[in-house]
Design an enzyme around this catalytic site. Sequence first.
Site, PDB file in Angstrom:
ATOM      1  CG  HIS A  22     101.473 -18.090 108.591  1.00 27.59           C
ATOM      2  ND1 HIS A  22     101.846 -17.356 109.697  1.00 27.59           N
ATOM      3  CD2 HIS A  22     101.009 -19.259 109.083  1.00 27.59           C
ATOM      4  CE1 HIS A  22     101.612 -18.054 110.789  1.00 27.59           C
ATOM      5  NE2 HIS A  22     101.106 -19.212 110.452  1.00 27.59           N
ATOM      6  CB  CYS A  41     104.583 -22.326 113.059  1.00 25.40           C
ATOM      7  SG  CYS A  41     103.105 -22.663 114.006  1.00 25.40           S
ATOM      8  CG  HIS A  47     100.923 -23.814 108.912  1.00 20.87           C
ATOM      9  ND1 HIS A  47     102.242 -23.461 109.096  1.00 20.87           N
ATOM     10  CD2 HIS A  47     100.202 -23.046 109.756  1.00 20.87           C
ATOM     11  CE1 HIS A  47     102.313 -22.535 110.034  1.00 20.87           C
ATOM     12  NE2 HIS A  47     101.077 -22.248 110.452  1.00 20.87           N
ATOM     13  CG  HIS A  49      96.524 -20.340 110.806  1.00 15.40           C
ATOM     14  ND1 HIS A  49      96.430 -21.281 111.803  1.00 15.40           N
ATOM     15  CD2 HIS A  49      97.843 -20.042 110.701  1.00 15.40           C
ATOM     16  CE1 HIS A  49      97.644 -21.533 112.280  1.00 15.40           C
ATOM     17  NE2 HIS A  49      98.519 -20.796 111.621  1.00 15.40           N
ATOM     18  CG  ASP A  87      89.903 -14.531 101.485  1.00 15.08           C
ATOM     19  OD1 ASP A  87      90.187 -15.440 102.293  1.00 15.08           O
ATOM     20  OD2 ASP A  87      88.857 -14.525 100.806  1.00 15.08           O
ATOM     21  CG  HIS A  88      91.376 -18.014  99.236  1.00 15.56           C
ATOM     22  ND1 HIS A  88      90.424 -17.525 100.092  1.00 15.56           N
ATOM     23  CD2 HIS A  88      91.034 -19.299  98.993  1.00 15.56           C
ATOM     24  CE1 HIS A  88      89.531 -18.466 100.345  1.00 15.56           C
ATOM     25  NE2 HIS A  88      89.883 -19.558  99.701  1.00 15.56           N
ATOM     26  CD  GLU A 129      98.724 -18.198 114.278  1.00 16.00           C
ATOM     27  OE1 GLU A 129      99.590 -17.521 113.719  1.00 16.00           O
ATOM     28  OE2 GLU A 129      98.960 -18.933 115.265  1.00 16.00           O
TER      29      GLU A 129
HETATM   30 NI    NI Z   1     100.527 -20.726 111.734  1.00 15.58          NI
END
Ligand code: NI
Length: 146
Positions: A22, A41, A47, A49, A87-88, A129
């Site tokens: 995200h 961020c 990036h 998580h 997911d992914h 997160e």
């Molecule tokens: Ni983040």
Amino acid sequence: MSATPLLPRVQLTQRVRFEAAHRLVSPRLDLEQNLQVYGKCARPGGHGHNYEVEVTLRGPLDPTTGMLMGRKEFREAVERAVVEPCDHRNLNDVVSEITTGENLARIFFEWVARELPPHLEIMRLRVYETPRNVFEAYGGDPPTTP
Ligand code: NI
């Protein structure tokens, strides 16, 4: 003193995980302002998580099974609501809101609620997160009778 008998509240919790990318960026701010508000961020490219989502249910026990809801049924409902769409993926492509943990907690709460039997309510939904950044959404308490 209330004449209503006090019933114990029973809860059941399930935790699932998914991996996603995200980037925190508000369309109302320019890049410099986004970097000021969200720090790293907001960096272009995004990036990732390892998210964990924990859902706590509350409701009446099934007298036949002694459970609120079957474990497998509950896990599959949460996976269908949250893991499958996220997911992914890049979460910025999945939800239309800014992908803050606060917003994700609120959105996932709605998605999970739609997958549950109507007699069960979500007491709390947590989005991890990171192990140290945790966001929560709560269900409204039912009206109380005096
Ligand atoms: Ni983040």
